[in-house]
Design an enzyme around this catalytic site. Structure first.
Site, short mmCIF file in Angstrom:
data_model
loop_
_atom_site.label_atom_id
_atom_site.label_comp_id
_atom_site.label_asym_id
_atom_site.label_seq_id
_atom_site.Cartn_x
_atom_site.Cartn_y
_atom_site.Cartn_z
N TYR A 129 0.89 -1.23 0.10
CA TYR A 129 -0.02 0.13 -0.04
C TYR A 129 0.87 1.18 -0.09
CZ TYR A 129 -4.78 -2.10 0.51
OH TYR A 129 -5.75 -2.69 0.31
N LYS A 179 2.66 -15.40 3.68
CA LYS A 179 2.82 -16.17 2.41
C LYS A 179 4.12 -16.37 2.57
CE LYS A 179 1.57 -18.46 -1.22
NZ LYS A 179 0.93 -19.69 -1.28
N ASP A 212 -3.46 -18.26 1.46
CA ASP A 212 -4.35 -19.01 0.75
C ASP A 212 -5.13 -20.02 1.71
OD1 ASP A 212 -1.79 -20.24 1.07
OD2 ASP A 212 -1.88 -21.04 -0.90
N ASP A 236 -6.71 -6.72 4.03
CA ASP A 236 -7.64 -6.17 3.22
C ASP A 236 -8.66 -7.52 2.71
OD1 ASP A 236 -9.18 -4.22 1.77
OD2 ASP A 236 -7.88 -4.91 0.20
N ASP A 240 -12.52 -8.58 4.00
CA ASP A 240 -13.99 -8.72 3.34
C ASP A 240 -14.46 -10.05 3.39
OD1 ASP A 240 -13.85 -5.93 2.43
OD2 ASP A 240 -14.06 -6.54 0.36
C1 IPM Z 1 -10.84 -0.87 3.24
C2 IPM Z 1 -10.71 -0.63 1.61
C3 IPM Z 1 -9.45 0.16 1.33
C4 IPM Z 1 -8.23 -0.42 1.57
C5 IPM Z 1 -9.55 1.00 -0.12
C6 IPM Z 1 -10.68 1.65 -0.40
C7 IPM Z 1 -8.20 1.85 -0.20
O1 IPM Z 1 -10.94 -1.74 0.71
O2 IPM Z 1 -10.70 -0.18 3.89
O3 IPM Z 1 -10.55 -2.05 3.28
O4 IPM Z 1 -7.76 -1.23 0.50
O5 IPM Z 1 -7.83 -0.49 2.56
MN MN Z 2 -11.00 -3.34 1.82
#
Ligand code: IPM
Ligand code: MN
Length: 337
Positions: A129, A179, A212, A236, A240
């Protein structure tokens, strides 16, 4: 408090988070709020993403409540890098804290979810990042593009320590996710730092999982996790997936934390601006409200944070499966505070 509602549904859910914060704080704290007009609308209007004077003013606050940023009219990366990541970096928010809990009343997509309650401690300022890299011969067949992953011992150690401290307050187990079979430089450094820091926490057990494999365990055996410690990009992706496993990102809050308190920390739902449902009063404000609880906890108002958590928990248990508007959910939760 700095309040940055941002874009899309961020504008709809953030006022509820602010009201919950205000109501839960009661007499224990009296906050003043400063609203910042940042995000897509501002950028489209005057080309500003994060003006220096806004950044300076934000730095003076005690904490930031953020909605969401992102808009399909703007090229991917401009607001993400220029606003969200810039704030995380400038305010050195090195801990990206993302709890996942399956609330009673929420249907998980897993057939047998069991009890899910873990926290991802995602490094917030390094890795892929950083923005290190570039492109040459752009738009030609010989184009070269690089993204360099920056990993420092300093940056890893501070987040490793945070994870072990957090584990002491929980079920005392840390799982490093990386990893290291392929990313032998960064992975090996993370592992050595974990092994060294772990010696100071004899009560905390720790193990390791490749990213993974971790994506499999998250759906096949999520109960094995207590504190998941990982780098910026793996964190990240994994968070999700974690959000989906506990019934959708509508219930997932997060904190971008400067654990040394040199700069304000920032609290946001992990969902995005959701332009497809923006303006319809159907976004779930629960994650934003839970972010307000994380904010209170960060500032030391544990009891007040507990009140929000309890109100949300009760709301979901009773009404989680009913179709409600943003305002209805907000009102229902506030009524319980
Ligand atoms: C999150 C989002 C951000 C990230 C993006 C929007 C930059 O996906 O907060 O998880 O990748 O950190
Ligand atoms: Mn995210």
């Amino acid at each position: 408090m700095a309040v940055i509602p941002g874009d899309g549904i961020g504008k709809e859910v953030t006022p509820w988070a602010q009201q919950a914060l205000e109501k839960a704080a009661g007499d224990a704290a009296s906050f003043t709020y400063e609203n910042f007009d940042l995000g897509a609308e501002r950028y489209l209007r005057d080309g500003q993403i994060l003006p220096e004077e806004d950044l300076a003013a934000i730095k003076q606050t005690d904490a930031i409540l953020l909605g969401a940023v992102g808009d399909p009219r703007i090229k991917a990366g401009i607001l993400e890098r220029g606003l969200l990541l810039r704030l995380r970096f400038e305010l050195d928010q090195y801990v990206n804290l993302r709890p996942s809990k399956l609330y009673k009343g929420v249907t998980s997509p897993l057939a047998n979810p069991g009890e899910i309650d873990f926290v991802v401690v995602r490094e917030g300022t390094e890795g892929l990042y950083c923005g290190s890299g570039g492109a040459v011969r752009r738009d030609t067949p010989e184009e070269v593009a690089t993204e360099v992953s920056i990993n420092t011992a300093y940056g890893a150690e501070r987040v490793v320590r945070y994870a072990f401290d957090l584990a002491m307050k929980r079920r005392k187990h840390v799982t490093l996710v990386h990893k290291k079979n392929v990313l032998v430089n960064a992975g090996d450094m993370w592992q050595r730092i974990v092994d060294r820091v772990a010696q100071e926490y004899p009560e905390v057990t720790h193990d390791y999982c490749h990213i993974d494999a971790a994506t499999i365990y998250l759906v096949s055996d999520p109960q094995r996790f207590d504190v998941i410690l990982t780098d910026n990009l793996f964190g990240d992706i994994l968070t999700d997936e974690a959000g989906a496993v506990v019934g959708g990102v509508g219930y997932s809050a997060s904190g971008c934390i400067n654990a040394k308190d040199e700069y304000p920390s920032m609290f946001e739902p992990i969902h995005g601006s959701a332009p497809d449902i923006a303006g319809k009063n159907i976004a779930n404000p629960t994650a934003a409200i839970l972010s307000a609880a994380m904010l209170l906890r960060h500032l030391g108002f544990d009891e007040q944070a507990d009140r929000i958590d309890a109100a949300v928990e009760a709301d979901i248990a009773e009404l989680g499966s009913t179709q409600r508007s943003t305002d209805e959910v907000g009102r229902d939760i506030l009524a319980r505070l």
